[in-house]
Structure formats: structure tokens, C-alpha cells
Design a protein around this motif. Structure first.
Motif, PDB file in Angstrom:
ATOM      1  N   VAL A  47       0.861  -1.183   0.000  1.00 49.59           N
ATOM      2  CA  VAL A  47       0.000   0.000   0.000  1.00 49.59           C
ATOM      3  C   VAL A  47       0.898   1.234   0.000  1.00 49.59           C
ATOM      4  N   GLN A  48       0.612   2.175  -0.906  1.00 47.55           N
ATOM      5  CA  GLN A  48       1.426   3.381  -1.030  1.00 47.55           C
ATOM      6  C   GLN A  48       0.792   4.547  -0.261  1.00 47.55           C
ATOM      7  N   PRO A  49       1.599   5.521   0.139  1.00 46.76           N
ATOM      8  CA  PRO A  49       1.064   6.652   0.905  1.00 46.76           C
ATOM      9  C   PRO A  49       0.073   7.531   0.116  1.00 46.76           C
ATOM     10  N   PRO A  51      -2.641   7.181  -3.326  1.00 49.20           N
ATOM     11  CA  PRO A  51      -3.188   6.200  -4.275  1.00 49.20           C
ATOM     12  C   PRO A  51      -2.881   6.597  -5.718  1.00 49.20           C
ATOM     13  N   PHE A  52      -1.580   6.612  -6.053  1.00 52.62           N
ATOM     14  CA  PHE A  52      -1.134   6.987  -7.399  1.00 52.62           C
ATOM     15  C   PHE A  52      -1.415   5.834  -8.363  1.00 52.62           C
ATOM     16  N   SER A  53      -2.073   6.136  -9.470  1.00 44.70           N
ATOM     17  CA  SER A  53      -2.431   5.086 -10.425  1.00 44.70           C
ATOM     18  C   SER A  53      -1.611   5.193 -11.710  1.00 44.70           C
ATOM     19  N   HIS A  54      -0.848   4.134 -12.007  1.00 45.85           N
ATOM     20  CA  HIS A  54      -0.153   4.089 -13.296  1.00 45.85           C
ATOM     21  C   HIS A  54      -1.150   3.916 -14.436  1.00 45.85           C
ATOM     22  N   LYS A  55      -2.247   3.198 -14.156  1.00 40.72           N
ATOM     23  CA  LYS A  55      -3.254   2.995 -15.197  1.00 40.72           C
ATOM     24  C   LYS A  55      -3.779   4.350 -15.674  1.00 40.72           C
ATOM     25  N   MET A  63       1.064   9.229 -20.407  1.00 37.24           N
ATOM     26  CA  MET A  63       2.375   9.810 -20.080  1.00 37.24           C
ATOM     27  C   MET A  63       3.477   8.772 -20.261  1.00 37.24           C
ATOM     28  N   ASP A  64       4.591   9.168 -20.850  1.00 41.41           N
ATOM     29  CA  ASP A  64       5.719   8.260 -21.041  1.00 41.41           C
ATOM     30  C   ASP A  64       6.373   7.953 -19.688  1.00 41.41           C
ATOM     31  N   CYS A  65       6.827   6.704 -19.549  1.00 42.55           N
ATOM     32  CA  CYS A  65       7.489   6.282 -18.303  1.00 42.55           C
ATOM     33  C   CYS A  65       8.639   7.220 -17.943  1.00 42.55           C
ATOM     34  N   ARG A  66       9.351   7.688 -18.973  1.00 43.02           N
ATOM     35  CA  ARG A  66      10.560   8.486 -18.733  1.00 43.02           C
ATOM     36  C   ARG A  66      10.266   9.903 -18.249  1.00 43.02           C
ATOM     37  N   TYR A  67       8.995  10.332 -18.375  1.00 43.64           N
ATOM     38  CA  TYR A  67       8.624  11.639 -17.824  1.00 43.64           C
ATOM     39  C   TYR A  67       8.894  11.630 -16.322  1.00 43.64           C
ATOM     40  N   CYS A  68       8.589  10.519 -15.674  1.00 44.00           N
ATOM     41  CA  CYS A  68       8.782  10.422 -14.223  1.00 44.00           C
ATOM     42  C   CYS A  68      10.041   9.634 -13.857  1.00 44.00           C
ATOM     43  N   HIS A  69      10.295   8.534 -14.573  1.00 43.64           N
ATOM     44  CA  HIS A  69      11.483   7.719 -14.267  1.00 43.64           C
ATOM     45  C   HIS A  69      12.586   8.140 -15.221  1.00 43.64           C
ATOM     46  N   ASN A  70      13.064   9.373 -15.032  1.00 44.52           N
ATOM     47  CA  ASN A  70      13.872   9.980 -16.094  1.00 44.52           C
ATOM     48  C   ASN A  70      15.346   9.560 -16.100  1.00 44.52           C
ATOM     49  N   GLU A 114       6.961   9.227   1.222  1.00 48.76           N
ATOM     50  CA  GLU A 114       7.629   7.954   1.572  1.00 48.76           C
ATOM     51  C   GLU A 114       7.033   6.801   0.762  1.00 48.76           C
ATOM     52  N   TRP A 115       7.367   6.737  -0.533  1.00 47.37           N
ATOM     53  CA  TRP A 115       6.892   5.631  -1.378  1.00 47.37           C
ATOM     54  C   TRP A 115       7.504   4.330  -0.873  1.00 47.37           C
ATOM     55  N   VAL A 116       6.717   3.259  -0.921  1.00 48.73           N
ATOM     56  CA  VAL A 116       7.221   1.957  -0.467  1.00 48.73           C
ATOM     57  C   VAL A 116       7.798   1.217  -1.670  1.00 48.73           C
ATOM     58  N   ARG A 117       8.999   0.729  -1.535  1.00 45.90           N
ATOM     59  CA  ARG A 117       9.654  -0.007  -2.617  1.00 45.90           C
ATOM     60  C   ARG A 117       8.912  -1.278  -2.957  1.00 45.90           C
ATOM     61  N   VAL A 118       8.795  -1.564  -4.242  1.00 46.84           N
ATOM     62  CA  VAL A 118       8.123  -2.788  -4.670  1.00 46.84           C
ATOM     63  C   VAL A 118       9.159  -3.833  -5.085  1.00 46.84           C
ATOM     64  N   HIS A 119      10.051  -3.460  -6.018  1.00 41.92           N
ATOM     65  CA  HIS A 119      11.049  -4.405  -6.532  1.00 41.92           C
ATOM     66  C   HIS A 119      12.359  -4.201  -5.800  1.00 41.92           C
ATOM     67  N   MET A 120      12.976  -5.301  -5.390  1.00 41.34           N
ATOM     68  CA  MET A 120      14.237  -5.153  -4.683  1.00 41.34           C
ATOM     69  C   MET A 120      15.089  -6.400  -4.816  1.00 41.34           C
ATOM     70  N   CYS A 142      10.131  -7.056 -17.597  1.00 44.01           N
ATOM     71  CA  CYS A 142      10.514  -7.253 -16.201  1.00 44.01           C
ATOM     72  C   CYS A 142       9.470  -6.742 -15.214  1.00 44.01           C
ATOM     73  N   HIS A 143       8.602  -5.857 -15.653  1.00 42.52           N
ATOM     74  CA  HIS A 143       7.618  -5.276 -14.730  1.00 42.52           C
ATOM     75  C   HIS A 143       6.172  -5.532 -15.138  1.00 42.52           C
ATOM     76  N   GLY A 144       5.940  -6.141 -16.304  1.00 43.09           N
ATOM     77  CA  GLY A 144       4.571  -6.385 -16.754  1.00 43.09           C
ATOM     78  C   GLY A 144       3.886  -5.104 -17.237  1.00 43.09           C
TER      79      GLY A 144
HETATM   80  C1  HEC Z   1       3.394  10.608 -13.357  1.00 40.79           C
HETATM   81  C2  HEC Z   1       4.599   9.936 -12.997  1.00 40.79           C
HETATM   82  C3  HEC Z   1       4.849   8.499 -13.395  1.00 40.79           C
HETATM   83  C4  HEC Z   1       4.765   7.936 -14.653  1.00 40.79           C
HETATM   84  C5  HEC Z   1       4.344   8.588 -15.960  1.00 40.79           C
HETATM   85  C6  HEC Z   1       5.175   6.553 -14.503  1.00 40.79           C
HETATM   86  N1  HEC Z   1       5.486   6.302 -13.202  1.00 40.79           N
HETATM   87 FE1  HEC Z   1       6.161   4.561 -12.436  1.00 40.79          FE
HETATM   88  N2  HEC Z   1       6.117   5.331 -10.554  1.00 40.79           N
HETATM   89  C7  HEC Z   1       5.756   6.622 -10.232  1.00 40.79           C
HETATM   90  C8  HEC Z   1       5.707   6.765  -8.783  1.00 40.79           C
HETATM   91  C9  HEC Z   1       5.343   8.025  -8.013  1.00 40.79           C
HETATM   92  C10 HEC Z   1       6.080   5.515  -8.248  1.00 40.79           C
HETATM   93  C11 HEC Z   1       6.171   5.112  -6.767  1.00 40.79           C
HETATM   94  C12 HEC Z   1       4.815   4.733  -6.255  1.00 40.79           C
HETATM   95  C13 HEC Z   1       4.309   3.416  -6.757  1.00 40.79           C
HETATM   96  O1  HEC Z   1       4.996   2.406  -6.640  1.00 40.79           O
HETATM   97  O2  HEC Z   1       3.191   3.412  -7.323  1.00 40.79           O
HETATM   98  C14 HEC Z   1       6.315   4.630  -9.389  1.00 40.79           C
HETATM   99  C15 HEC Z   1       6.700   3.311  -9.288  1.00 40.79           C
HETATM  100  C16 HEC Z   1       7.006   2.486 -10.374  1.00 40.79           C
HETATM  101  C17 HEC Z   1       7.528   1.144 -10.272  1.00 40.79           C
HETATM  102  C18 HEC Z   1       7.796   0.398  -8.986  1.00 40.79           C
HETATM  103  C19 HEC Z   1       9.091   0.864  -8.352  1.00 40.79           C
HETATM  104  C20 HEC Z   1       9.481   0.051  -7.152  1.00 40.79           C
HETATM  105  O3  HEC Z   1       9.329   0.538  -6.032  1.00 40.79           O
HETATM  106  O4  HEC Z   1       9.906  -1.090  -7.334  1.00 40.79           O
HETATM  107  C21 HEC Z   1       7.696   0.670 -11.541  1.00 40.79           C
HETATM  108  C22 HEC Z   1       8.219  -0.680 -11.952  1.00 40.79           C
HETATM  109  C23 HEC Z   1       7.265   1.712 -12.426  1.00 40.79           C
HETATM  110  N3  HEC Z   1       6.865   2.800 -11.697  1.00 40.79           N
HETATM  111  C24 HEC Z   1       7.269   1.595 -13.810  1.00 40.79           C
HETATM  112  C25 HEC Z   1       6.703   2.520 -14.656  1.00 40.79           C
HETATM  113  C26 HEC Z   1       6.503   2.296 -16.074  1.00 40.79           C
HETATM  114  C27 HEC Z   1       6.897   1.039 -16.821  1.00 40.79           C
HETATM  115  C28 HEC Z   1       5.940   3.427 -16.567  1.00 40.79           C
HETATM  116  C29 HEC Z   1       5.506   3.689 -18.012  1.00 40.79           C
HETATM  117  C30 HEC Z   1       4.521   2.757 -18.546  1.00 40.79           C
HETATM  118  C31 HEC Z   1       5.776   4.364 -15.465  1.00 40.79           C
HETATM  119  N4  HEC Z   1       6.244   3.766 -14.329  1.00 40.79           N
HETATM  120  C32 HEC Z   1       5.244   5.648 -15.559  1.00 40.79           C
HETATM  121  C33 HEC Z   1       5.487   7.643 -11.129  1.00 40.79           C
HETATM  122  C34 HEC Z   1       5.297   7.461 -12.486  1.00 40.79           C
END
Ligand code: HEC
Ligand code: HEC
Ligand code: HEC
Ligand code: HEC
Ligand code: HEC
Length: 215
Positions: A47-49, A51-55, A63-70, A114-120, A142-144
Motif C-alpha cells: 500500500v502506497q502513501p 493512491p497513485f495510479s499508473h493505469k 504519459m511516457d514512463c521516462r517523464y517520471c522515471h527519467n 515515503e513511497w514503499v519499494r516494490v522491486h528489490m 521485467c515489470h509487466g
Molecule cells: C506521473 C509519474 C509516473 C509515470 C508517468 C510513470 N510512473 Fe512509475 N512510478 C511513479 C511513482 C510516483 C512511483 C512510486 C509509487 C508506486 O509504486 O506506485 C512509481 C513506481 C514504479 C515502479 C515500482 C518501483 C518500485 O518501487 O519497485 C515501476 C516498476 C514503475 N513505476 C514503472 C513505470 C513504467 C513502466 C511506466 C511507463 C509505462 C511508469 N512507471 C510511468 C510515477 C510514475
């Protein structure tokens, strides 16, 4: 006749009974622990602090993954975005939302969420994102389908056997570099052949000797 077994032998069946039941309990505990999703880690979704939704953000909003995971293309670690990244939108998108109050508080007080780590991986295993991403291995391998996840859930075991399986035969997991964050793109459907990709300057050949990942 009564002297063949010493008197304490009467207790043997009881002791044996205790030993066996303790053994059974330990055995169940062992299987429970080692075969649970927490141990194999697949399905782990803390559970994260917030409720951020990747969906929503990566899937629906596109949004591209690299916008946040740059740093994912250039560094070993894929960075988790700072609160400022969220606030570029959320200072005016849903500025009153209760779900976003920890984000506003983090921003106001200048304290990280304080995001909780998922993969480690354990410390003794070395992993580097940039090597994989620049070889054309997609996040999806690797992440589905993170772009379809409401809550990030570990999708692959991340075990040594799992790493080696791909290192021995990476072909099916390779794609053009511009499709690495396009998780729905399927190299098989597209008939992609890395050997025929003019953008690939060399063929990848992942190593399998121990010092590759244990250094
Ligand atoms: C708007 C910003 C944003 C975008 C865009 C985004 N992420 Fe994230 N991502 C986050 C945040 C914040 C977290 C930490 C919270 C969580 O785990 O949900 C996270 C967590 C993750 C994690 C888990 C990290 C861990 O703790 O192990 C993975 C894997 C991940 N993202 C992959 C992706 C992928 C793949 C995409 C593109 C399809 C993507 N993200 C797009 C903000 C983003
Ligand atoms: C590019 C703009 C953008 C960025 C950057 C962004 N979001 Fe969002 N976010 C949105 C939009 C748009 C919505 C949906 C608004 C709606 O439902 O009307 C949303 C919705 C949300 C919601 C649901 C709020 C509610 O009340 O339903 C949460 C929680 C959220 N975002 C968290 C985050 C976090 C945490 C970050 C930083 C890691 C972030 N967002 C980065 C645009 C963004
Ligand atoms: C070859 C497999 C692989 C690929 C490809 C991959 N990851 Fe990861 N990812 C991992 C592993 C393994 C970890 C755990 C690393 C650790 O514990 O040191 C991880 C961790 C993460 C984290 C947590 C922060 C960190 O670096 O530890 C995020 C965020 C993340 N990945 C996002 C992504 C995104 C986004 C992509 C695609 C651009 C991607 N990953 C591609 C295997 C991969
Ligand atoms: C889906 C396929 C895939 C998975 C899974 C995978 N790798 Fe890799 N790995 C590759 C590819 C492709 C390369 C690039 C090889 C090259 O550039 O020639 C690579 C390269 C590496 C390298 C750099 C050394 C080298 O061989 O060039 C390390 C270190 C590494 N991987 C560690 C790991 C670890 C640790 C895991 C498991 C947590 C893992 N990998 C899982 C495909 C994968
Ligand atoms: C492609 C990367 C990779 C290579 C190559 C590799 N390992 Fe590992 N190894 C890992 C990872 C990742 C883990 C952690 C697995 C886990 O967390 O379950 C690990 C774990 C281990 C462990 C701890 C026990 C276990 O299975 O979890 C030992 C011992 C080990 N490796 C030895 C070796 C030896 C010996 C070699 C050479 C024959 C080797 N490794 C090659 C990635 C690798």
C-alpha cells in the motif's frame, strides 16, 4: 519381560508424538513462508502513501514512463519522481483532492513522499537499468503491464534463474529502442527481427558468468 525396556521408554511414544507434530508444524510454516507470494515476491503490491495510479497516468493519460522515471536510460537506478513532478500538474489539476493532500503537504513542507519499494534485489546482485533499456529490453519484460496497474505489483520473480533465462536467449525480449516504453507493442506480432534492425549498431550478447551480476 518387564525389564527389557527401561522405565523411561514409556515416554517414548509421547515424545515421538510431540516431535512429529512439531515437525509437521515446522514443515507447514516452511512451505507457507517460502511459497508465499511475499517470498517469491510475485504479486507483491504494498500500500502506497498516495493512491497513485499508473493505469490513469501512464495508461489513460498516455504519459511516457521516462517523464517520471527519467534516469532509467542513463543510470543503474530508475528514479522515483520528486513531488515537484506531481505538482507541475496538481497545483492546478484537482488542487482540492483529498487523495492528493499528502502530495500538497510534502510540497509545502519540502519533505519527500515515503513511497514503499516494490522491486528489490539483494545487495550482492548487481543490476543496471540503462544497459537493458539501451539494448532494447522493454520495461514490460521485467515489470509487466504497469500502464494497466492501479497499484504497482511485482510481475516477475527477479530470481537468478529468471535473469539467466533471458540472458541465455534474449532475442524474443528485444525491440526497437523507440518502443521500449510502449508496453503494448508486441515484437512477435510486429515480426521484429533484431538482426535486421538497421538502428542496432551491434548485436546484444548478455553474459552469464558469475562476475557479471556478482561483483
Ligand atoms: C506521473 C509519474 C509516473 C509515470 C508517468 C510513470 N510512473 Fe512509475 N512510478 C511513479 C511513482 C510516483 C512511483 C512510486 C509509487 C508506486 O509504486 O506506485 C512509481 C513506481 C514504479 C515502479 C515500482 C518501483 C518500485 O518501487 O519497485 C515501476 C516498476 C514503475 N513505476 C514503472 C513505470 C513504467 C513502466 C511506466 C511507463 C509505462 C511508469 N512507471 C510511468 C510515477 C510514475
Ligand atoms: C501531466 C500531468 C500530471 C502529472 C505530472 C501527475 N498527474 Fe496525477 N492526475 C493528473 C490528471 C489529469 C488526473 C485526473 C484528473 C481527473 O480525474 O479529473 C490525475 C489524478 C491523480 C490522482 C487521483 C486524485 C483524485 O482525487 O481522484 C492522484 C492521487 C494523482 N493524480 C497523483 C499523482 C502523483 C502522486 C503524481 C506525481 C508522481 C502525479 N499525480 C502526477 C495529471 C497529472
Ligand atoms: C531487465 C529487467 C528490467 C527492465 C527492462 C526494467 N526494469 Fe525496472 N527494475 C528491474 C529490477 C531487477 C529492479 C530492482 C532493482 C534493485 O533492487 O536494485 C527494478 C526497479 C525499478 C524501479 C525502482 C527504482 C530502482 O531503480 O530500483 C523503477 C521505478 C523501475 N524499475 C522502472 C522501470 C522502467 C520505467 C523501465 C522501462 C523504461 C524498467 N524499469 C525496465 C528490472 C528491470
Ligand atoms: C528480458 C531479458 C533480460 C532479463 C530478464 C535480464 N537481463 Fe540483464 N541483460 C539483458 C540484455 C539484452 C543485456 C545487454 C547485453 C549486451 O549489451 O550485449 C543485459 C546485460 C546485463 C548486464 C551487463 C553485462 C552484460 O552482460 O553485458 C548485467 C550486469 C545484467 N544484465 C544483469 C541482470 C540481472 C541481475 C538480471 C536479473 C535481475 C537481468 N540482467 C535480467 C537482458 C536481460
Ligand atoms: C544475470 C545475472 C546473474 C548471473 C550471471 C549470476 N547470478 Fe547469482 N544471482 C543473481 C540474482 C539476481 C540473485 C538474487 C536472487 C534472488 O533474490 O532470489 C542471485 C543469487 C545468487 C546466490 C544466492 C542464492 C540464491 O540462489 O538466491 C548465489 C549463491 C549465486 N547467485 C551464485 C551465482 C554463481 C555461482 C553464478 C555463476 C555460475 C551466478 N550466481 C551468476 C543474478 C545472477
Amino acid at each position: 519381560m518387564s525389564n527389557i525396556f527401561p522405565k523411561w521408554a514409556n515416554k517414548v511414544p509421547i515424545l515421538l508424538g510431540i516431535c512429529i507434530s512439531v515437525g509437521v508444524v515446522l514443515c507447514i510454516a516452511f512451505i507457507w513462508y517460502y511459497f508465499s507470494p511475499k517470498y517469491t515476491d510475485v504479486g507483491y503490491a504494498p500500500v502506497q502513501p498516495v493512491p497513485f495510479s499508473h493505469k490513469l497516468h501512464a495508461g489513460d493519460l498516455g504519459m511516457d514512463c521516462r517523464y517520471c522515471h527519467n534516469t532509467v536510460e542513463n543510470a543503474a537506478q530508475a528514479s522515483i519522481p520528486p513531488t515537484e513532478t506531481c505538482m507541475t500538474c496538481h497545483s492546478y489539476v484537482l488542487p482540492e483532492s483529498a487523495k492528493l493532500s499528502p502530495v500538497r503537504e510534502s510540497f509545502a513542507k519540502d519533505t519527500p513522499i515515503e513511497w514503499v519499494r516494490v522491486h528489490m534485489l539483494p545487495d550482492y546482485a548487481y543490476f543496471d537499468h540503462s544497459i537493458h533499456v539501451s539494448a532494447g529490453v522493454s520495461c514490460v519484460s521485467c515489470h509487466g503491464r504497469v500502464d494497466q496497474m492501479e497499484v504497482v505489483t511485482q510481475n516477475q520473480p527477479l530470481s537468478m534463474g529468471w535473469c539467466l533465462e533471458c540472458h541465455r536467449n534474449p532475442g524474443p525480449n528485444l525491440r526497437p529502442l523507440d518502443k521500449v516504453t510502449d508496453l503494448g507493442w508486441d515484437p512477435k506480432k510486429a515480426g521484429y527481427d533484431p538482426a535486421k534492425d538497421p538502428h542496432r549498431l551491434r548485436q546484444v550478447n548478455p553474459k552469464v558468468d558469475c562476475s557479471t551480476c556478482h561483483r
